[in-house]
Design an enzyme around this catalytic site. Structure first.
Site, PDB file in Angstrom:
ATOM      1  N   ASP A 196     -32.032  -4.364  -6.627  1.00 23.41           N
ATOM      2  CA  ASP A 196     -32.977  -5.281  -5.736  1.00 23.41           C
ATOM      3  C   ASP A 196     -32.453  -6.644  -5.508  1.00 23.41           C
ATOM      4  O   ASP A 196     -31.317  -6.846  -5.582  1.00 23.41           O
ATOM      5  CB  ASP A 196     -34.230  -5.403  -6.556  1.00 23.41           C
ATOM      6  CG  ASP A 196     -35.494  -5.377  -5.652  1.00 23.41           C
ATOM      7  OD1 ASP A 196     -35.559  -6.432  -4.593  1.00 23.41           O
ATOM      8  OD2 ASP A 196     -36.387  -4.729  -5.662  1.00 23.41           O
ATOM      9  N   HIS A 263     -34.300  -5.558   0.316  1.00 26.12           N
ATOM     10  CA  HIS A 263     -34.048  -5.662  -1.518  1.00 26.12           C
ATOM     11  C   HIS A 263     -32.586  -5.950  -1.682  1.00 26.12           C
ATOM     12  O   HIS A 263     -32.374  -5.016  -2.560  1.00 26.12           O
ATOM     13  CB  HIS A 263     -34.996  -4.624  -2.017  1.00 26.12           C
ATOM     14  CG  HIS A 263     -36.488  -4.978  -2.214  1.00 26.12           C
ATOM     15  ND1 HIS A 263     -37.062  -6.136  -2.810  1.00 26.12           N
ATOM     16  CD2 HIS A 263     -37.503  -4.655  -1.214  1.00 26.12           C
ATOM     17  CE1 HIS A 263     -38.351  -6.285  -2.426  1.00 26.12           C
ATOM     18  NE2 HIS A 263     -38.710  -5.225  -1.578  1.00 26.12           N
ATOM     19  N   GLU A 326     -40.578  -3.424   2.239  1.00 29.84           N
ATOM     20  CA  GLU A 326     -40.756  -4.956   2.492  1.00 29.84           C
ATOM     21  C   GLU A 326     -39.304  -5.279   3.201  1.00 29.84           C
ATOM     22  O   GLU A 326     -38.801  -6.638   2.704  1.00 29.84           O
ATOM     23  CB  GLU A 326     -40.936  -5.373   1.015  1.00 29.84           C
ATOM     24  CG  GLU A 326     -42.108  -5.186   0.516  1.00 29.84           C
ATOM     25  CD  GLU A 326     -42.230  -5.964  -0.976  1.00 29.84           C
ATOM     26  OE1 GLU A 326     -43.596  -6.282  -1.118  1.00 29.84           O
ATOM     27  OE2 GLU A 326     -41.519  -5.728  -1.499  1.00 29.84           O
TER      28      GLU A 326
HETATM   29  C1  ACM Z   1     -43.331  -2.025  -3.510  1.00 33.71           C
HETATM   30  O1  ACM Z   1     -44.162  -2.262  -4.267  1.00 33.71           O
HETATM   31  N1  ACM Z   1     -42.622  -2.986  -3.067  1.00 33.71           N
HETATM   32  C2  ACM Z   1     -42.733  -0.592  -3.218  1.00 33.71           C
END
Ligand code: ACM
Length: 765
Positions: A196, A263, A326
């Site tokens: 991440d 990420h 995201e």
């Molecule tokens: C997430 O909670 N971004 C999968």
């Protein structure tokens, strides 16, 4: 409250049988269970017999012996032989009366305990059930096991738990602790979030910078507080092989997640050429949604293939998780190279480019006999044909994907997010709000109503996700996970018609005792008494009418009003009672057998405490519902103190303050890091106009645009904690007070620990 009796009708060998007996304390509840006949006593003289020369069955038998010795102090010897009376027998049998490899039959009769399954997985789940039968309560010595006949198998194939080892890092022993608990709950998928923005946690031999640089971040600092040491860590390939093997012995598949295309900041920090801008960012000390994406050039695709080669060599799992969540596309939009690549591919939208990239990796996995799974954003640019979808932004992703014929796993936020707090109690630790109760976990139904029976077959199962931004230690994680893992396990394993919340609660005391026997710091939030009263009425009248209840509405609540420790002989709470102020109320919830369901809770009733609101009792100002309970340090080592904040607006409301005779206000506050990346939502952060450079805490009447009652300057040196106190313009009656921090939104966030209203005589100079 009475111990429930159960009547379960079930068909065994075509015969409907009705049984009456106390329900065994099993979690998850088996698919079929019947009590009849006589039981059996297990003592140290009772052997565990593995019927036949079966190494797998022997391993399972040894698992039962070891967990029983550890948690019940009962040493059972394992031997290989043929079935005998007076023993716990494990037998693998292709004719076992269960349909699936995970199924098992378990019978307790005066002749002993017999576990039969077609496969090792079934034997293992039979062993877990046997262990629960041997731990109906704590104690030592012989265990009398009631008669029972169980035919059991899971509802879902995917019974998952996700662990984020990036935002905070767990040692391999800590990961094993969680795997042990998964096994005891018959969960079978550990989704391991390993990469991440805040760290890269898996050793990749070909790319050493990923862990030399990418595994370490410098925590945020504020004011004069000491510069913290780098935070981080990673799992070597040997560590990972050992974890995967440990999980496999417990019939748990580890599904690794390598998150693309977003990420990715730790990867880009390690190898800037993987990024879009060419610049090297730091490994992020922030939480939230970051802008750094992988680029999509051939070199990066080759990098990802090479990483996946090593990942596939370490993890035998069919599914490999590629994230997809995201990924804000600003960098792709701004990059001529990425736009040229899109043009060359005939792709018009960045979301479609994301689907293209994911599909490249999906095909690569497919060519190696693996399957791609990703978060539901992978639907946005057109679902890659090979994809399985993990639905986290609610359940719509699962519905859409299943309707398109794709397999899905349900893990929606907030319902199955374990970083949502367990309750709204003031004594909770960190996490997000709204809280998700034990009951809400229990009642979560994984198959969306919108799916037809055929589409519902695509629901592989469900998963709860433990994100760890606000869970810096295993103790935080245990508080967040347990006992909600019990509710998850039953929702994922037990047939719908067998699920019963009230009956589940009856099985919780035994389960809480199992946690205590293993030093698992479960949350008692569902059972801890709330001690409630009308504060303003108590201030006005000098006495308080007190109500006591707990979230689960379960257990026998006993209380005292003189500060002494409550127990079974203290008054049983049946209805609200009245006490004179001052008083100290203590309350405890006990199970029928007298064991505490939760630690004793105390509420002091005196004028200062009646005029005080702690952090969890202050509300957001109008505008945003975002509520997060955080600690002063991003990497805290203890569970307290915590501060409930809204990162979008540093403003708290003291609801219904009784202001008669009040002359001043005292605020206990903390300087907290503003370590949140909000992407496109950054524009929603509210700035309040300040009168000084460092800002002040302004107190307003009846809402945040109301008359100013006080303005308390904030300290210039941003100390970790501080107290503000100042006079307030006198008022009468009951009003809301709005407390607004006017400090710059580029600086720290201020948290309020407690607010106390002070009458004229008590204001210190
Ligand atoms: C997430 O909670 N971004 C999968």
């Amino acid at each position: 409250m009475k111990t429930t009796r159960y009547v379960l009708a079930l068909a065994l060998c075509g015969l409907a049988v009705v049984a009456h007996a106390a329900t065994p304390n099993l979690i998850p509840m088996p698919a079929q269970l019947m009590a009849s006949g006589e039981g059996f006593t297990v003592s140290t003289q009772t052997p565990i017999v593995v019927d036949g020369d079966d190494a797998d069955a022997r391993r399972t038998a040894e698992y039962l012996a070891s967990i029983t010795a550890r948690t019940r102090h009962l040493q059972l010897q394992v031997k290989t032989g043929v079935s005998e009376n007076g023993a716990i027998v494990f037998k693998r049998d292709p004719q076992a009366p269960v349909a699936s490899a995970e199924g098992y039959a378990l019978d307790v009769t005066p002749q002993g305990i017999r576990i039969v399954a077609r496969d090792e997985a079934g034997l293992f789940y039979g062993a877990v059930t046997a262990w629960q039968l041997l731990t109906p309560s704590q104690g030592t010595g012989d265990v009398r096991v009631d008669p029972v006949h169980i035919r059991d198998e899971p509802r879902f194939a995917w019974r998952g738990f996700m662990l984020d080892s990036v935002r905070h890092f767990q040692t391999t022993d800590e990961v094993r602790t969680l795997i042990d608990q998964m096994a005891q709950h018959k969960l079978n998928v550990l989704h391991w979030h390993l990469t991440d923005d805040q760290g890269w946690r898996i050793e990749i031999k070909r790319y050493p910078e990923l862990t030399r640089i990418g595994a370490w971040r410098t925590p945020p600092t504020i004011g004069k507080q000491v510069v913290p040491k780098p935070y981080g860590g990673f799992y070597t390939q040997d560590d990972i092989r050992a974890i995967v093997a440990y999980a496999a012995e417990r019939h748990i598949t580890v599904v690794p997640e390598i998150d693309i295309p977003g990420h990715a900041q730790a990867a880009v920090a390690s190898y800037p050429e993987l990024g879009v801008t060419g610049k090297r960012p730091p490994v992020s000390p922030d939480w939230g949604v970051h802008p750094y994406l992988y680029n999509v050039d051939d070199h990066t695709i080759e990098f990802l293939h090479n990483v996946l080669d090593e990942v596939m060599a370490l993890f035998p799992s069919t599914f490999i998780h590629l994230g997809g969540d995201e990924a804000v596309k600003d960098q792709w939009q701004a990059s001529p190279a990425v736009q040229a690549r899109m043009h060359a591919l005939g792709i018009k939208k960045e979301n479609t480019l994301q689907s293209w990239l994911i599909e490249q990796m999906g095909q690569y996995l497919g060519a190696h006999g693996r399957r791609l799974i990703g978060w539901d954003e992978i639907l946005e640019g057109g679902l890659p044909p090979s994809a399985t979808v993990m639905s986290w932004r609610g359940t719509q992703g699962a519905i859409d994907a299943a309707k398109q014929g794709h397999d899905v796993v349900l893990s929606p936020a907030p319902q199955l997010y374990l970083d949502q707090m367990q309750s709204d109690r003031v004594d909770e630790t960190t996490g997000r709000l709204p809280s998700m109760s034990l009951e809400s976990y229990y009642e979560f139904e994984a198959v969306p109503k919108a799916l037809s029976e055929a589409q519902a077959k695509h629901v592989l199962g469900m998963q709860a996700n433990m994100w760890t931004e606000h869970m810096p230690t295993l103790r935080h994680i245990e508080h967040a996970v347990f006992p909600r893992m019990d509710a998850l396990a039953e929702a994922a394993w037990t047939p719908v018609k067998q699920r019963n919340w009230h009956q589940f609660l009856e099985r919780m005391p035994a389960q809480l005792a199992r946690y205590r026997a293993q030093d698992i710091a479960y949350a008692d939030s569902a059972f801890a008494p709330f001690i409630e009263l009308d504060r303003n009425a108590a201030i006005a009248s000098g006495h308080a009418t007190v109500a006591v209840a707990n979230q689960a509405k379960y257990g026998n609540v006993h209380y005292t009003t003189d500060g002494s420790e409550p127990g079974a002989s203290s008054p049983l709470y049946v209805r609200p009672f009245t006490v004179n102020v001052p008083a100290t109320i203590k309350a405890v919830a006990l199970a029928d057998d007298g064991t505490p369901l939760a630690a004793t809770r105390t509420r002091v009733l005196d004028l200062p405490s009646l005029r005080t609101r702690s952090t969890g009792e202050l509300e957001n100002c109008l505008g945003s519902d975002f509520r997060l309970r955080v600690q002063p340090s991003a990497d805290a080592t203890s569970m307290a103190p915590t501060y409930l904040i809204n990162v979008f607006d540093a403003c708290r409301v003291y609801r219904a303050a009784r202001l008669d005779g009040i002359a001043a206000i005292r605020v206990e506050a903390a300087t907290l890091p503003r370590n949140y990346q909000l992407a496109h939502d950054a524009k929603l952060v509210v700035a309040h106009k300040a009168s000084t450079q460092q800002g002040e805490l302004v107190v307003r009447l009846d809402g945040c645009k109301g008359k100013q009652l006080a303005s308390l300057p904030l300290p210039a040196d941003q100390p970790a904690t501080f107290t503000l106190q100042g006079n307030m313009t006198k008022q009468t009656g009951t009003h809301d007070l709005c407390l607004v921090f006017t400090s710059p939104i580029t600086g720290p966030i201020y948290g309020v620990g407690a607010v106390t209203l002070l009458p004229a005589g008590q204001v210190s100079p």
